[in-house]
Each structure stands twice: as C-alpha cells, then as structure tokens.
Design an enzyme around this catalytic site. Structure first.
Site, PDB file in Angstrom:
ATOM      1  N   ASP A 299       0.876  -1.166   0.000  1.00 50.41           N
ATOM      2  CA  ASP A 299       0.000   0.000   0.000  1.00 50.41           C
ATOM      3  C   ASP A 299       0.922   1.227   0.000  1.00 50.41           C
ATOM      4  O   ASP A 299       2.120   1.134   0.337  1.00 50.41           O
ATOM      5  CB  ASP A 299      -0.943   0.005   1.215  1.00 50.41           C
TER       6      ASP A 299
HETATM    7  C1  BGC Z   1      -4.887   3.443   0.147  1.00 48.35           C
HETATM    8  C2  BGC Z   1      -5.050   2.427  -0.977  1.00 48.35           C
HETATM    9  C3  BGC Z   1      -4.932   3.126  -2.296  1.00 48.35           C
HETATM   10  C4  BGC Z   1      -3.582   3.815  -2.358  1.00 48.35           C
HETATM   11  C5  BGC Z   1      -3.342   4.550  -3.651  1.00 48.35           C
HETATM   12  C6  BGC Z   1      -3.622   4.261  -0.009  1.00 48.35           C
HETATM   13  O1  BGC Z   1      -3.597   5.321   0.882  1.00 48.35           O
HETATM   14  O2  BGC Z   1      -4.892   2.782   1.384  1.00 48.35           O
HETATM   15  O3  BGC Z   1      -6.284   1.775  -0.871  1.00 48.35           O
HETATM   16  O4  BGC Z   1      -5.092   2.222  -3.349  1.00 48.35           O
HETATM   17  O5  BGC Z   1      -3.508   4.770  -1.305  1.00 48.35           O
HETATM   18  O6  BGC Z   1      -4.131   5.671  -3.727  1.00 48.35           O
END
Ligand code: BGC
Length: 805
Positions: A299
């Site tokens: 993530d």
């Molecule tokens: C989130 C993810 C997301 C990623 C990209 C993160 O902060 O937890 O779910 O896909 O950002 O935006």
C-alpha cells in the site's frame, strides 16, 4: 487542483505526512539511475526485449540499479507537489495513483495503477483536469455484496474492465475486501461484508469480470486491516484461527477462484510484523499454500523496510521513493539481500506485465461506453438495495400522481460513494429528487427550493480552498437543514407521502464516530419525530431512505417509519435506482451482508476498537501531526458479525442475510443427497413465488457443526444462491454442494483444518435467523481436510471470547 465536495483528502494528507517523516535526501547519483523510461523509444537490437526474449534473459540483461528501479514504483506525483519521484519523466496517465518504472532499452513499459474499488479515481478531479475525462461511479462494495448475485457483480466487473482498458490503465486498485469487523470502520463502504464467503465470492466475481477484459485487478488490503485509526502503525494481534477462518479466508476464496493480477499488502502489522514485510503472509500462505501466481505491491508508503519487503515477497514497493531504490541496491551490494531474491521479485512483475494492455501496445480510446455503463451501474444498485421494513404495503408507491415531500439534504445531493482513494471522477450523481422527477412523481417544489437554496448558499459561503488548505482543513458537508414544525404539518396536508432521507459519508484516513455519525444527530431524531407525527396524524406514510456507507443506529427509525430502504452508497445513478425500487419497477432482492445491531455496544469488537495507543512513543511529522504506535487485539476471535450475534443469542435490529421483497416465497423441505457425508454432499430446496408480483429470492445455506474439541459458531454460511426472476406461482430448485472444507475449522495448535466426526445440520433460510428448513447428516470419522504451515502466530496468548465463557 480543487477537491470535489465528496472527495476526502485524508489519504493525501497522510501521504504527505508520511513522506515528510521519511527522508528523501539522496546522493545525486541515484537520482540519475541510467535508465531511459519512455517505453519503446530506444530499444537496442541486440538486447533481449520483454515479450520477445524469455524473462530470464531480460533479467540477466538488467543492471542491479535497473532491478531495484523496477521493484520500486515511479513515485507519487500530483501537480504542484513533488514527493521524491524515482523517475521524473511524465506519467503515462496524469492524476492516477501510481506508475511502475519503465526500462526502454529492454522493452519494459511503465504501467499505470489507478484507484479504486467503486470506479476510476483521478486525484485531480476530472472537471479540473485538462483532459476532462469522467468515469463511471459504480455502487460501493457494501452495496454490491448485498446483491448476493455473483453473475450481476461479474457483469459489472466486465463493464468496469472495459472502462479501465479504454482509459489506458493497466491495473485498478481494487476490489477492497477487508472484513467489516466494526461498524465504525472508516473504509467499510469499500469492503463487502462481515462474512468471508460473501466477501470472497463477490470479490472473485468482480475480479473475473474485470480481468476478462485484459486488465488487472488488485485485491486489497492484505490483511487484517480493519480500521483507519493509526492505520500505518497499528499492530493487529489476532489468533491463527481467526485469521484463517475470517480475515484470510475471504482473500483465499477470491484469490483461488480468480487469480487477481496483483495483491496489495496492507498498512498494519499482524502479530508484530508489517504485512508487507511478512514472509509468512506473502510467501508461505499466499504463494505456497494458495498457489498465487501474480505479484504483490505495498500500500502507498506502507511498511518500513524495502529490503524486508523484498525478502517477504512484496514485489513492488509503491508508490516508490529514491530512498527505497538506494536501500535495495545497497543491501545487494553489502550482502544483506541476495540478488536471486531480487530477481524473483522482478520475475513475478514481468510475468504479469506481459499480459497488460500497455505491454501489448493497446491503442486506448479514452471513450468507453459511459451510457451503457451508467445503465449497468443503475441496474446493479437497484438489484442490491435492501428493503428493511415495509408495513402495510407502504411501498411500492404506485401511481406517479402522488406528491412527495422529500426531507433531508442528501435527498437533493446524493452521496454516490465514499471519500479518499475510494472516490470516483464521476461526471454527475443523480439525486433522489431528480430520480423521482424523471420517473414522473411530483416532488414538493417549495420544499425542494428551500433545500436547494440552503445547499447552494452553504456552498457559496464555504468555497473550496487551495489544495493544501483543503488537505489540512477539509470543508465539511452542510449540516442538516431544519424544516420548522408548522411547515412539516402543512406538508402533511399537501403531500401524499413523506420521504425521510438520511445521509452519511466516510473514507480513508479516519474511522467514524459514535455520536452524530453511527448514532443519529439530535436534529435527525427531531426530524423523524416531527415528520412521522405529522404524516401519521394525516394517515400518510413515511418512507425512510438510508444513503450511508456503513452501519448506523436504525433504532430511532425502526419503529417510526412505515418503510425503510437501505440504499447504501449507490453510485452515480443512485437517485434513479432508489426510484426504481420505490416505484416497484424493480422488486427489491438485496439482503444484508452485514448485521445492524440494536446498540453499538452489542458489537463484540467494541471492547477492542480501535485499540490502544502508545503516545509516549509517538514521532512527529509534517504540520506537527503525530504517528502513534498502536495495537488492537481481536479478542472476539472468530465471533465476528452474525457468528457472534447468533451464537451468543444477542438479537440484532436487522440480522445478517435479511431483506424484504414485494412478494413472498415458499421453501420446500431440504433434501440431502445422503445421510452420511462421503467427500461430497448436496442439499436442494425448491423456492416458489407465493405472492402477487415477480421477484428474486436469495437462499442461504448455513451449517451447524459438532463442537467437541473446538468451540464453533452456532452456524456459519457455507453457500448462497439467488433465483432468477420468478413470476407468481413459479418455482426454482437450487442445489448446493458441500465439500470437506465446508465442514472444517482451523485448529491452531496443529495448523490444520479439521472436520469433527458427528452430526451436522444443514439450515436453509431467507436470513441467518429466518431458517425455513433443516436436514442433518453424519460424518463418521474425523477428517483432516488440509495441513498448513505454522504461520503468523501471535507473540503471546490472546484471551479470546468463547461461548459459555
Ligand atoms: C490506500 C489504498 C490506495 C492507495 C493509492 C492508499 O492510501 O490505502 O487503498 O489504493 O492509497 O491511492
């Protein structure tokens, strides 16, 4: 860049905070890794090219820096904010969440990753970006799961896949499948259910749909990521059994039956180790036990140590910083990371890359069939909404001549979906007022004007701020407009029906609060009382519509409204879909995939949500914001959702699996293929539409297992199916198959799945509490169904909830 009203900046805020807490000061040599990043522009004839030469030959031709560059993303770039990109060449697609790094000399393209589960999201709102491209806002995950209709979800997935491909994107960063552990979870709307089977099957359906179009799905957030409070630092302490049966089980079901191209590891730690750094999770379980073939990405800014991430099998570190590239290069040079391990991480990415539209040089149009997709979005929303109450046939509202008094801000301003990365760059959102009007109903004009001018005035007084200010201090949604009592009384005379519309929104970065969010506000309660008093005195019905992303307290409404429709967050066509149900054009057939309790405190996880913080160990980041180490212990163990409510006899407001229809259904007795289980057994039931209008029914199969050496929930969902549209008097027979794994529970001390000998009861019903028929079978000898590895063990014993304790 201007954020839309529903766009929550928490994710960006957290990102910026995280970035600043890390150091990006790097030797300039590393900023200039000798790569040419524009795909295909300078391929050299004698070098192996991806797609032409074997992957092993391509890897052999890569320098160490190129390998480290490939396993670290290209950096997060939003216009105006620089975040230490590893590669400053222009992004293939502006405003999306991430890209991988391309290596042109070897024919390796840069791939694009876009959020999110309910539709394509650009951090720059499409309205404000140069390309003015809009995307379809599908219903949120919680609503899709309430369809219990995997064929419908797959159909939506195909349309979603077409759209992803048409916009030149390689991967969508969804679906999100984390379990609804607690009603306050800020991202619950992105997720499906409290139950791993519904969650896993719904995810598999959407992934299979998306990937049938030749683009990748990214199942997230792997795993046990069930809260937003301290999301990047929280250590989830959980037993192996609860992990295997609940928090990993949904991923296992989805991954085995859909092979998503990518898995996104989560922010949290499990039993002391960041998931992105956990070899147990990403290699032992995901790859060795489940046979996963794709690659894992972190993530955004998740985990701490890119070298540990490589060793664990977290192939791609997103969104990528130069510091991470350097750490990996240094670790190989000083012997801390074997180059062979780095090569394996590279190979997994390249293997999947070969299938991507960018690798195949797909000429995308930027023009998907948005009209067709809007129709599918509307169909999916209407087919999934849940009718919670319908006294004296208050619904459907037959005859469009009726005048409707619509109360509640969001009746005029739909909440199509949640905030943060789960938001969508949609062109529009149809409000209920518009939906009703388009269907020919008369919406009280005077009331409409009052709400509309209140909302317009609020917007004018609270103009959007510049990006950073908006990030720091987001403009809140308008407080509920108050309609005075005498106006309500007057509307009860002049209109035929009242609609009482309640809205809630949430998203990434924050969990919800109990007061004024889970619970209704004083103003909402007051509104319920005055509207129901006035309309009931005039013998006119009050219909409540819940446009919410997570569970709320329905008790103040439950006994007062004549009908309650749970619309969840229904995507851009929400107002049309709600009207489809209201008018009877669509007969409701959705059922709850998550329990609505009588009281928040009835939830077994409340005692441990969102856990403990260790402020004395906090570190300070940008804007003085703190990163606080934290831990949460899942003391409720496997007793999540209905597994708890049913086993411990706690009556919910509306139980798991519940939902009404405008018709009624009869169930035949349950027929089993055998009285003794021998590797396989089928259970059949015939469902008949015994009412007056056509409708669909969801049949749910629960199993009660013997509890001799292990405690067991009183029953667990093992299969479900939705009938076709049954005309009055028509029947359909449904046959479910049970296999050994359906009988088994996870025995942590032996790391195996065990089915105990004894008597099992199959219960088929219309909800977890409305069982229509049962039948029993016997398992003669205990069965070891699967032997797994000892993995993800807690560091100390957990005082887990058990029946009778
Ligand atoms: C989130 C993810 C997301 C990623 C990209 C993160 O902060 O937890 O779910 O896909 O950002 O935006």
């Amino acid at each position: 860049m201007v954020l839309t009203k529903n766009q929550h900046p928490a994710s960006l805020l957290l990102l910026i905070q995280t970035i600043v807490m890390k150091s990006f000061c790097l030797p300039s040599s590393l900023l200039c890794i000798a790569l040419c990043f524009s795909f295909g522009s300078s391929a050299q004839n004698n070098l192996p090219q991806l797609g032409k030469a074997p992957i092993s030959a391509v890897i052999k031709a890569m320098t160490l820096e190129e390998k480290a560059g490939l396993v670290v993303g290209k950096g997060f770039s939003i216009p105006g904010i620089s975040m230490g990109e590893t590669d400053k060449s222009p992004d293939k697609i502006t405003g999306i969440s991430g890209h991988s790094v391309g290596i042109a000399r070897l024919g390796i393209p840069s791939l694009g990753f876009a959020d999110g589960p309910a539709g394509i999201h650009k951090f720059m709102n499409a309205k404000d970006s140069a390309d003015k491209l809009f995307t379809t806002a599908w219903p949120v995950g919680t609503l899709l799961a309430s369809s219990w209709d995997t064929a419908l979800v797959k159909k939506l997935g195909v349309a979603f896949g077409e759209e992803i491909k048409a916009f030149g994107i390689d991967f969508i960063l969804g679906p999100g499948v984390n379990i609804h552990r607690n009603p306050l979870g800020g991202r619950n709307f992105e997720y499906y259910s409290e139950d791993p089977l519904v969650s896993g099957k719904t995810a598999a359906a959407i992934i299979n749909g998306i990937q049938s179009e030749g683009v990748g799905a990214t199942i997230k957030h792997f795993a046990a990521n069930n809260q937003e409070t301290n999301r990047m630092s929280v250590n989830t302490i959980v037993s192996e059994r609860a992990l295997r049966e609940i928090y990993l089980r949904n991923f296992e079901i989805a991954i085995k039956s859909s092979q998503p191209w990518a898995v996104m590891s989560s922010y949290n730690l499990i039993n002391g180790t960041y998931t992105s750094e956990s070899h147990d999770l990403l290699t032992t379980i995901l790859r060795n036990e489940w046979g996963y073939k794709g690659f894992v990405m972190s993530d955004w800014f998740g985990g701490k140590d890119p070298v540990a991430q490589m060793k664990a099998g977290n192939n791609l570190v997103m969104p990528g910083t130069t510091a991470q590239v350097k750490a990996i290069v240094d670790a190989v040079k000083n012997g801390q990371l074997s180059e062979a391990v780095l090569d394996e991480n590279v190979a997994d990415i390249l293997n999947v890359m070969l299938q991507t539209p960018t690798s195949k040089r797909y000429q995308y149009s930027n023009h998907p069939d948005l009209k067709k997709h809007a129709e599918i979005s509307r169909e999916a929303a209407a087919e999934s909404m849940v009718l919670l109450k319908n006294d004296a046939g208050a619904l459907p509202v037959t005859g469009t001549a009726k005048t409707i008094a619509l109360f509640g801000n969001h009746g005029y301003d739909l909440i199509a979906g949640g905030t943060g990365s789960g938001d969508v760059s949609k062109a529009y959102a149809v409000s209920m007022a518009e939906g009703l009007t388009n269907a020919g109903y008369k919406v009280d004009k005077e009331l409409q004007q009052r709400y509309q001018s209140y909302l317009n005035e609020y917007e004018a007084k609270h103009p959007k701020k510049a990006l950073l200010q908006e990030l720091l201090n987001p403009t809140p949604l308008a407080p509920e407009y108050t309609v005075d009592k005498s106006s309500i009384e007057q509307k009860a005379v002049s209109s035929d029906i009242a609609i009482l519309y309640i809205g809630r929104n949430a998203g990434e970065g924050n969990d919800r609060k109990i007061a004024d969010d889970y619970e209704l506000t004083a103003q909402e309660k007051e509104m319920i009382t005055s509207i129901t008093d006035a309309f009931h005195a005039a013998h006119k019905p009050v219909i409540a519509v819940l446009n919410i992303g997570g569970v709320i307290d329905v008790m103040p409404l439950r006994d007062k409204a004549d009908a309650i429709l749970l619309a969840w967050q229904p995507g851009q066509e929400g107002g049309h879909a709600i009207t489809d149900i209201l008018s009877g054009r669509v007969n409701p057939s959705g059922k709850l995939a998550t329990t609505f309790p009588v009281s928040y405190n009835d939830e077994p996880s409340t005692k441990n949500f969102p856990g403990k913080e260790f402020p004395e160990k906090a570190t300070t980041g940008m804007f003085g914001m703190k990163s606080i180490p934290a831990e949460v212990t899942y003391e409720e163990g496997i007793y999540v959702g209905y597994r708890y409510f049913n086993t411990f006899n706690v009556k919910p407001a509306y139980e798991f699996g519940y939902g009404l229809s405008y018709t009624s259904f009869g169930y035949s007795p349950v027929k089993l293929s055998a009285a003794t289980f021998n590797n396989k057994l089928t259970a059949s039931v015939t469902i008949t539409n015994t009412g007056k209008v056509a409708g669909k029914e969801v049949a749910e199969l629960y199993l009660s297992a013997p509890a001799k050496t292990m405690d067991k929930p009183s029953e667990e969902l093992k299969a479900f199916a939705k009938t076709g549209l049954l005309q009055p008097g028509k029947s359909q027979t449904i046959t479910f198959t049970l296999t050994p794994s359906d009988l088994a529970s996870y025995k942590s001390d032996a790391s195996l799945w065990l089915a105990e000998a004894g008597n099992y009861t199959v219960k088929i019903g219309a909800s977890s509490l409305n069982i229509k028929g049962t039948a029993s079978f016997n398992l003669r000898k205990e069965l070891v169904v699967e032997k797994d590895h000892k993995a993800l063990s807690p560091q100390a014993g957990i005082n887990e909830l058990k029946p009778g304790k």
